[in-house]
Scaffold this motif. Structure first.
Motif, PDB file in Angstrom:
ATOM      1  N   GLY A 109      -4.287   7.142   8.016  1.00 34.03           N
ATOM      2  CA  GLY A 109      -4.698   8.225   7.140  1.00 34.03           C
ATOM      3  C   GLY A 109      -5.537   7.805   5.949  1.00 34.03           C
ATOM      4  N   VAL A 110      -5.911   8.834   5.181  1.00 35.44           N
ATOM      5  CA  VAL A 110      -6.661   8.665   3.941  1.00 35.44           C
ATOM      6  C   VAL A 110      -5.643   8.616   2.811  1.00 35.44           C
ATOM      7  N   HIS A 111      -5.762   7.611   1.974  1.00 37.25           N
ATOM      8  CA  HIS A 111      -4.832   7.412   0.864  1.00 37.25           C
ATOM      9  C   HIS A 111      -5.596   7.355  -0.452  1.00 37.25           C
ATOM     10  N   ARG A 112      -4.886   7.638  -1.535  1.00 36.97           N
ATOM     11  CA  ARG A 112      -5.462   7.534  -2.881  1.00 36.97           C
ATOM     12  C   ARG A 112      -4.514   6.705  -3.744  1.00 36.97           C
ATOM     13  N   TRP A 113      -5.094   5.839  -4.565  1.00 41.19           N
ATOM     14  CA  TRP A 113      -4.290   5.033  -5.490  1.00 41.19           C
ATOM     15  C   TRP A 113      -3.435   5.951  -6.348  1.00 41.19           C
ATOM     16  N   ARG A 114      -2.166   5.655  -6.498  1.00 41.85           N
ATOM     17  CA  ARG A 114      -1.262   6.452  -7.338  1.00 41.85           C
ATOM     18  C   ARG A 114      -1.689   6.422  -8.810  1.00 41.85           C
ATOM     19  N   ILE A 115      -2.294   5.350  -9.229  1.00 40.16           N
ATOM     20  CA  ILE A 115      -2.714   5.235 -10.634  1.00 40.16           C
ATOM     21  C   ILE A 115      -3.754   6.295 -10.988  1.00 40.16           C
ATOM     22  N   LEU A 116      -4.424   6.866  -9.995  1.00 43.65           N
ATOM     23  CA  LEU A 116      -5.445   7.896 -10.228  1.00 43.65           C
ATOM     24  C   LEU A 116      -4.862   9.296 -10.316  1.00 43.65           C
ATOM     25  N   ASP A 117      -3.561   9.436 -10.025  1.00 42.72           N
ATOM     26  CA  ASP A 117      -2.903  10.755 -10.131  1.00 42.72           C
ATOM     27  C   ASP A 117      -2.737  11.190 -11.560  1.00 42.72           C
ATOM     28  N   VAL A 165     -11.390  16.526   0.940  1.00 40.08           N
ATOM     29  CA  VAL A 165     -10.494  15.949  -0.072  1.00 40.08           C
ATOM     30  C   VAL A 165     -10.893  14.525  -0.451  1.00 40.08           C
ATOM     31  N   LEU A 166     -11.850  13.962   0.263  1.00 40.17           N
ATOM     32  CA  LEU A 166     -12.243  12.568   0.081  1.00 40.17           C
ATOM     33  C   LEU A 166     -12.972  12.362  -1.242  1.00 40.17           C
ATOM     34  N   GLU A 167     -12.576  11.317  -1.964  1.00 42.61           N
ATOM     35  CA  GLU A 167     -13.233  10.941  -3.214  1.00 42.61           C
ATOM     36  C   GLU A 167     -13.578   9.462  -3.181  1.00 42.61           C
ATOM     37  N   GLU A 168     -14.533   9.114  -4.002  1.00 45.27           N
ATOM     38  CA  GLU A 168     -14.916   7.713  -4.174  1.00 45.27           C
ATOM     39  C   GLU A 168     -13.678   6.901  -4.551  1.00 45.27           C
ATOM     40  N   GLY A 169     -13.467   5.781  -3.896  1.00 48.19           N
ATOM     41  CA  GLY A 169     -12.318   4.928  -4.190  1.00 48.19           C
ATOM     42  C   GLY A 169     -11.113   5.190  -3.311  1.00 48.19           C
ATOM     43  N   ASP A 170     -11.143   6.253  -2.493  1.00 41.42           N
ATOM     44  CA  ASP A 170     -10.038   6.493  -1.575  1.00 41.42           C
ATOM     45  C   ASP A 170      -9.986   5.381  -0.530  1.00 41.42           C
ATOM     46  N   LEU A 171      -8.864   5.295   0.133  1.00 44.04           N
ATOM     47  CA  LEU A 171      -8.599   4.205   1.070  1.00 44.04           C
ATOM     48  C   LEU A 171      -8.342   4.753   2.465  1.00 44.04           C
ATOM     49  N   TRP A 225       0.803  -1.217   0.000  1.00 43.37           N
ATOM     50  CA  TRP A 225       0.000   0.000   0.000  1.00 43.37           C
ATOM     51  C   TRP A 225       0.840   1.273   0.000  1.00 43.37           C
ATOM     52  N   PRO A 226       2.014   1.329   0.648  1.00 42.45           N
ATOM     53  CA  PRO A 226       2.773   2.582   0.552  1.00 42.45           C
ATOM     54  C   PRO A 226       3.305   2.843  -0.859  1.00 42.45           C
ATOM     55  N   LEU A 227       3.515   1.798  -1.610  1.00 43.72           N
ATOM     56  CA  LEU A 227       4.037   1.954  -2.967  1.00 43.72           C
ATOM     57  C   LEU A 227       2.940   2.302  -3.967  1.00 43.72           C
ATOM     58  N   ASN A 228       1.750   1.805  -3.735  1.00 46.15           N
ATOM     59  CA  ASN A 228       0.658   1.951  -4.693  1.00 46.15           C
ATOM     60  C   ASN A 228      -0.312   3.078  -4.372  1.00 46.15           C
ATOM     61  N   SER A 229      -0.117   3.731  -3.243  1.00 47.12           N
ATOM     62  CA  SER A 229      -1.007   4.824  -2.869  1.00 47.12           C
ATOM     63  C   SER A 229      -0.190   5.928  -2.205  1.00 47.12           C
ATOM     64  N   ARG A 230      -0.819   7.096  -2.117  1.00 47.33           N
ATOM     65  CA  ARG A 230      -0.169   8.206  -1.419  1.00 47.33           C
ATOM     66  C   ARG A 230      -1.133   8.728  -0.360  1.00 47.33           C
ATOM     67  N   ARG A 231      -0.572   9.177   0.741  1.00 47.76           N
ATOM     68  CA  ARG A 231      -1.423   9.685   1.816  1.00 47.76           C
ATOM     69  C   ARG A 231      -1.868  11.101   1.498  1.00 47.76           C
ATOM     70  N   LEU A 232      -3.188  11.325   1.624  1.00 50.24           N
ATOM     71  CA  LEU A 232      -3.771  12.647   1.409  1.00 50.24           C
ATOM     72  C   LEU A 232      -3.814  13.431   2.713  1.00 50.24           C
ATOM     73  N   THR A 233      -4.301  12.789   3.755  1.00 50.03           N
ATOM     74  CA  THR A 233      -4.436  13.427   5.061  1.00 50.03           C
ATOM     75  C   THR A 233      -4.219  12.385   6.143  1.00 50.03           C
ATOM     76  N   LYS A 234      -3.814  12.835   7.313  1.00 47.95           N
ATOM     77  CA  LYS A 234      -3.679  11.931   8.452  1.00 47.95           C
ATOM     78  C   LYS A 234      -5.040  11.666   9.083  1.00 47.95           C
ATOM     79  N   GLY A 235      -5.874  12.690   9.195  1.00 50.53           N
ATOM     80  CA  GLY A 235      -7.237  12.531   9.702  1.00 50.53           C
ATOM     81  C   GLY A 235      -8.212  12.491   8.540  1.00 50.53           C
ATOM     82  N   LEU A 236      -9.408  12.008   8.788  1.00 52.02           N
ATOM     83  CA  LEU A 236     -10.426  11.935   7.735  1.00 52.02           C
ATOM     84  C   LEU A 236     -10.937  13.339   7.443  1.00 52.02           C
ATOM     85  N   ASP A 237     -10.609  13.849   6.271  1.00 52.89           N
ATOM     86  CA  ASP A 237     -11.007  15.186   5.837  1.00 52.89           C
ATOM     87  C   ASP A 237     -11.961  15.029   4.660  1.00 52.89           C
TER      88      ASP A 237
END
Length: 102
Positions: free
Chosen positions: A94-102, A25-31, A10-22
């Motif tokens: 934290g909240v993460h997003r798939w890197r492939i979506l960048d 910035v949250l989008e469908e498919g976030d982790l 998961w650290p390689l395939n996603s990036r952290r958006l926020t430490k707390g749930l915000d």
């Protein structure tokens, strides 16, 4: 290698958006990621689907586990504070997003 082991991928395939749930910035498919090192399967992930967090309960002696969903807002009130998606919670990664979506 255990396909359910999130600790290396998961650290390689996603990036952290926020430490707390915000929600701003949250989008469908976030982790949402948690880590409970005292458990036999310590890494936990939830997938954001609308206003829900979808997750797999994991196996137990009685059953193989199942897919469940919880309203995101309910996580803030979880009876066990280790599941609350707060920046102050050391078990919430934290909240993460798939890197492939960048």
């Amino acid at each position: 290698r255990d396909p359910l082991d999130l600790s290396s991928d998961w650290p390689l395939n996603s990036r952290r958006l926020t430490k707390g749930l915000d929600r701003t910035v949250l989008e469908e498919g976030d982790l949402l990621f948690y880590q409970h090192p005292w458990q036999s399967l310590p890494d936990h992930g939830m997938l954001v689907c609308g206003d829900l967090a979808v997750y797999h309960t994991g196996p137990s002696d009685a059953r193989p586990g199942r897919v469940k969903a919880v309203k995101l807002e309910r996580l803030f009130e979880h009876p066990d504070p280790r599941w609350r998606p707060l920046a102050s919670n050391p078990y919430f990664l934290g909240v993460h997003r798939w890197r492939i979506l960048d």
